[in-house]
Design a protein around this motif. Structure first.
Motif, PDB file in Angstrom:
ATOM      1  N   ILE A  13       8.646   0.559  -4.252  1.00 11.68           N
ATOM      2  CA  ILE A  13       9.646  -0.173  -3.465  1.00 11.68           C
ATOM      3  C   ILE A  13       9.872  -1.560  -4.061  1.00 11.68           C
ATOM      4  O   ILE A  13      11.003  -1.970  -4.310  1.00 11.68           O
ATOM      5  CB  ILE A  13       9.201  -0.278  -1.992  1.00 11.68           C
ATOM      6  N   LYS A  14       8.776  -2.280  -4.310  1.00  8.93           N
ATOM      7  CA  LYS A  14       8.891  -3.631  -4.862  1.00  8.93           C
ATOM      8  C   LYS A  14       9.573  -3.609  -6.230  1.00  8.93           C
ATOM      9  O   LYS A  14      10.459  -4.415  -6.518  1.00  8.93           O
ATOM     10  CB  LYS A  14       7.522  -4.278  -4.970  1.00  8.93           C
ATOM     11  N   SER A  15       9.168  -2.672  -7.056  1.00 11.31           N
ATOM     12  CA  SER A  15       9.750  -2.571  -8.394  1.00 11.31           C
ATOM     13  C   SER A  15      11.255  -2.311  -8.328  1.00 11.31           C
ATOM     14  O   SER A  15      12.032  -2.943  -9.034  1.00 11.31           O
ATOM     15  CB  SER A  15       9.052  -1.464  -9.178  1.00 11.31           C
ATOM     16  N   LEU A  16      11.659  -1.386  -7.478  1.00 14.83           N
ATOM     17  CA  LEU A  16      13.091  -1.084  -7.364  1.00 14.83           C
ATOM     18  C   LEU A  16      13.877  -2.284  -6.866  1.00 14.83           C
ATOM     19  O   LEU A  16      14.951  -2.589  -7.382  1.00 14.83           O
ATOM     20  CB  LEU A  16      13.309   0.106  -6.438  1.00 14.83           C
ATOM     21  N   SER A  95      16.226   8.298  -8.014  1.00 17.02           N
ATOM     22  CA  SER A  95      15.182   9.215  -8.468  1.00 17.02           C
ATOM     23  C   SER A  95      14.881   8.848  -9.909  1.00 17.02           C
ATOM     24  O   SER A  95      15.779   8.507 -10.674  1.00 17.02           O
ATOM     25  CB  SER A  95      15.613  10.681  -8.339  1.00 17.02           C
ATOM     26  N   GLY A  96      13.589   8.858 -10.234  1.00 20.73           N
ATOM     27  CA  GLY A  96      13.167   8.462 -11.571  1.00 20.73           C
ATOM     28  C   GLY A  96      11.807   7.793 -11.511  1.00 20.73           C
ATOM     29  O   GLY A  96      11.107   7.866 -10.496  1.00 20.73           O
ATOM     30  N   ASP A 105      13.121  11.031  -4.695  1.00 21.02           N
ATOM     31  CA  ASP A 105      14.385  10.688  -4.047  1.00 21.02           C
ATOM     32  C   ASP A 105      14.138   9.665  -2.947  1.00 21.02           C
ATOM     33  O   ASP A 105      13.047   9.584  -2.393  1.00 21.02           O
ATOM     34  CB  ASP A 105      15.048  11.924  -3.443  1.00 21.02           C
ATOM     35  N   ILE A 106      15.182   8.890  -2.637  1.00 20.15           N
ATOM     36  CA  ILE A 106      15.149   7.941  -1.525  1.00 20.15           C
ATOM     37  C   ILE A 106      16.422   8.138  -0.716  1.00 20.15           C
ATOM     38  O   ILE A 106      17.516   8.186  -1.277  1.00 20.15           O
ATOM     39  CB  ILE A 106      15.075   6.476  -2.014  1.00 20.15           C
ATOM     40  N   TYR A 132       7.627  10.658  -3.283  1.00 20.04           N
ATOM     41  CA  TYR A 132       7.115  10.245  -4.605  1.00 20.04           C
ATOM     42  C   TYR A 132       5.833  11.016  -4.910  1.00 20.04           C
ATOM     43  O   TYR A 132       5.205  11.604  -4.038  1.00 20.04           O
ATOM     44  CB  TYR A 132       6.879   8.728  -4.640  1.00 20.04           C
ATOM     45  N   GLU A 133       5.460  10.976  -6.202  1.00 16.40           N
ATOM     46  CA  GLU A 133       4.267  11.690  -6.659  1.00 16.40           C
ATOM     47  C   GLU A 133       3.115  10.713  -6.833  1.00 16.40           C
ATOM     48  O   GLU A 133       3.255   9.698  -7.499  1.00 16.40           O
ATOM     49  CB  GLU A 133       4.580  12.405  -7.973  1.00 16.40           C
TER      50      GLU A 133
END
Length: 134
Positions: A13-16, A95-96, A105-106, A132-133
């Motif tokens: 979340i922070k990274s995005l 996604s990525g 996905d979000i 997420y994985e």
């Protein structure tokens, strides 16, 4: 045996939010859970509400499902609308891989608005669901 580092939802979340800084030019800062009382507006905070690993026969399987919130704090309603659009652009349907976290996905799910009389600020909470994985 080496240290096993598991992916965390907060990392993704922070990274995005941070890597989408061009989309979030309307925001001064991003904080985990709670911003300092003197944080300059407009700013964001984010937090994980629930994290649910999926289990099959006693074994966790990918993906892990997370419900999280992004909270927006601004001086005007127009700023709130602009930051909302920027956050949704940064997160919705991503996604990525981000900061070594594989996000499947979000989805944007919900929003709630509030005006805080004591702080004289507009507040909006956006709810997202992420897979997420770990």
């Amino acid at each position: 045996m080496g240290l096993v580092v598991m992916a965390e939802a907060e990392t993704a979340i922070k990274s995005l939010l941070e890597t989408q800084v061009n989309n979030l030019a309307t925001t001064t800062s991003i904080w985990a859970i709670l911003a300092p009382s003197d944080a300059a507006k407009p700013y964001l905070s984010y937090e994980v509400l629930t994290e649910q690993p999926h289990n099959v026969m006693g074994t966790e399987t990918a993906p892990t499902e997370v419900l999280f919130q992004v909270n927006i704090f601004t001086d005007t309603f127009l700023q709130t609308v602009n930051v909302t659009n920027d956050v949704r652009t940064a997160l919705t349907r991503f996604s990525g891989t981000t900061s070594s976290v594989v996000v499947q996905d979000i989805f944007y799910e919900n929003r709630n608005d509030n005006f805080d009389e004591s702080d004289r600020d507009y507040q909006r909470t956006l709810d997202f669901r992420m897979w997420y994985e770990e």
